[in-house]
Design an enzyme around this catalytic site. Structure first.
Site, PDB file in Angstrom:
ATOM      1  N   THR A  39      35.788  61.562   3.406  1.00  0.00           N
ATOM      2  CA  THR A  39      35.963  62.985   3.139  1.00  0.00           C
ATOM      3  C   THR A  39      37.397  63.381   2.818  1.00  0.00           C
ATOM      4  O   THR A  39      38.352  62.709   3.243  1.00  0.00           O
ATOM      5  CB  THR A  39      35.495  63.791   4.365  1.00  0.00           C
ATOM      6  OG1 THR A  39      35.769  65.177   4.185  1.00  0.00           O
ATOM      7  CG2 THR A  39      36.227  63.336   5.620  1.00  0.00           C
ATOM      8  N   ASP A  40      37.526  64.482   2.088  1.00  0.00           N
ATOM      9  CA  ASP A  40      38.841  65.080   1.834  1.00  0.00           C
ATOM     10  C   ASP A  40      39.454  65.654   3.103  1.00  0.00           C
ATOM     11  O   ASP A  40      40.656  65.918   3.153  1.00  0.00           O
ATOM     12  CB  ASP A  40      38.721  66.189   0.778  1.00  0.00           C
ATOM     13  CG  ASP A  40      37.707  67.260   1.162  1.00  0.00           C
ATOM     14  OD1 ASP A  40      36.690  66.919   1.803  1.00  0.00           O
ATOM     15  OD2 ASP A  40      37.918  68.439   0.814  1.00  0.00           O
ATOM     16  N   TYR A  63      36.208  66.521  12.909  1.00  0.00           N
ATOM     17  CA  TYR A  63      35.447  65.848  11.851  1.00  0.00           C
ATOM     18  C   TYR A  63      36.355  64.925  11.052  1.00  0.00           C
ATOM     19  O   TYR A  63      36.045  63.745  10.848  1.00  0.00           O
ATOM     20  CB  TYR A  63      34.814  66.902  10.931  1.00  0.00           C
ATOM     21  CG  TYR A  63      34.143  66.323   9.711  1.00  0.00           C
ATOM     22  CD1 TYR A  63      32.921  65.661   9.807  1.00  0.00           C
ATOM     23  CD2 TYR A  63      34.724  66.446   8.450  1.00  0.00           C
ATOM     24  CE1 TYR A  63      32.302  65.131   8.682  1.00  0.00           C
ATOM     25  CE2 TYR A  63      34.110  65.927   7.322  1.00  0.00           C
ATOM     26  CZ  TYR A  63      32.909  65.275   7.441  1.00  0.00           C
ATOM     27  OH  TYR A  63      32.302  64.744   6.328  1.00  0.00           O
ATOM     28  N   TRP A  88      33.537  68.666  -0.966  1.00  0.00           N
ATOM     29  CA  TRP A  88      32.719  69.846  -1.259  1.00  0.00           C
ATOM     30  C   TRP A  88      31.383  69.494  -1.910  1.00  0.00           C
ATOM     31  O   TRP A  88      30.997  70.031  -2.940  1.00  0.00           O
ATOM     32  CB  TRP A  88      33.501  70.804  -2.144  1.00  0.00           C
ATOM     33  CG  TRP A  88      34.715  71.424  -1.533  1.00  0.00           C
ATOM     34  CD1 TRP A  88      35.493  70.908  -0.519  1.00  0.00           C
ATOM     35  CD2 TRP A  88      35.335  72.658  -1.911  1.00  0.00           C
ATOM     36  NE1 TRP A  88      36.541  71.739  -0.241  1.00  0.00           N
ATOM     37  CE2 TRP A  88      36.475  72.833  -1.093  1.00  0.00           C
ATOM     38  CE3 TRP A  88      35.058  73.624  -2.852  1.00  0.00           C
ATOM     39  CZ2 TRP A  88      37.326  73.935  -1.182  1.00  0.00           C
ATOM     40  CZ3 TRP A  88      35.899  74.715  -2.967  1.00  0.00           C
ATOM     41  CH2 TRP A  88      37.012  74.878  -2.131  1.00  0.00           C
TER      42      TRP A  88
END
Length: 220
Positions: A39-40, A63, A88
């Site tokens: 994830t970013d 997270y 996203w």
């Protein structure tokens, strides 16, 4: 479930950190390649230009921290891995921002959406296609990669585009994150640069608007 990760950090650790470790151990034992999605949110959002694979992670929520731990456990366990950070994600399926906006449009004529968080919406189907191209590649270059659709936008502008393409008459008001408090802090900027994936696998990221329009045309 970014906010739930804050309230149940033990479970988040088991899923996001221990899970990848066990997968990496199983892959190493069977001489298999592990393709892992990250994830970013491993970044703090302090940059103002797209994050590359060489930028130092600094997650600001549970997270992101547990996802980064999962990345590290893979790297420490096996050499045959590809980690893909994306951002996203949305699609026709599951729970995501696009589907939430469509659900809200059924009962509201006006909503407020944060406009000071910037990222790159990514269609899950496009990410899946990129992964298949990696699998089909004759020579796999192991390592860490970024992949997201282009171009950068805010949640506010993303929401406006969703309603526009879906022909929904909903007024969207821009608000600051401070006026929409959440359990987990989000990075203000988490755009990912996908050039490395282009160089290694000739996979070029496409614009998110084109995918969004096709998805919404299929739903409406």
């Amino acid at each position: 479930a970014v906010d739930q990760a804050e309230t149940d950090q033990e479970l988040a650790f088991k899923i996001n950190a221990l899970g990848p470790k066990y997968l990496a151990l199983a892959c190493k034992a069977s001489n298999a390649v592990l393709i892992h999605i990250s994830t970013d949110f491993v970044f703090d959002g302090c940059k103002t230009s797209p994050y590359t694979e060489t930028d130092t992670p600094n997650p600001i929520n549970a997270y992101g921290r547990t996802k980064l731990q999962g990345e590290n456990s893979i790297v420490q366990t096996t050499e045959q891995y590809i980690i893909i950070r994306t951002s996203w994600l949305y699609s026709e399926y599951g729970h995501n921002f696009m589907k939430t906006m469509l659900r809200l449009s059924k009962t509201r004529s006006e909503i407020s959406v944060v406009n000071d968080q910037v990222g790159s919406p990514t269609y899950a189907g496009d990410l899946a296609t990129a992964i298949l191209k990696i699998i089909d590649s004759k020579t796999i270059q192991y390592g860490l990669y970024h992949y997201s659709n282009t171009v950068e936008t805010s949640w506010y502008d993303f929401a406006k585009t969703i309603f526009k393409f879906a022909n929904k008459d909903v007024k969207v008001n821009p608000i600051a994150s401070a006026h929409y408090p959440t359990l987990a802090k989000r990075p203000n900027y988490s755009v990912l640069q996908s050039e490395k994936l282009l160089e290694q696998f000739n996979i070029k990221a496409s614009r998110w608007e084109s995918h969004l329009k096709k998805v919404l045309e299929g739903l409406t």
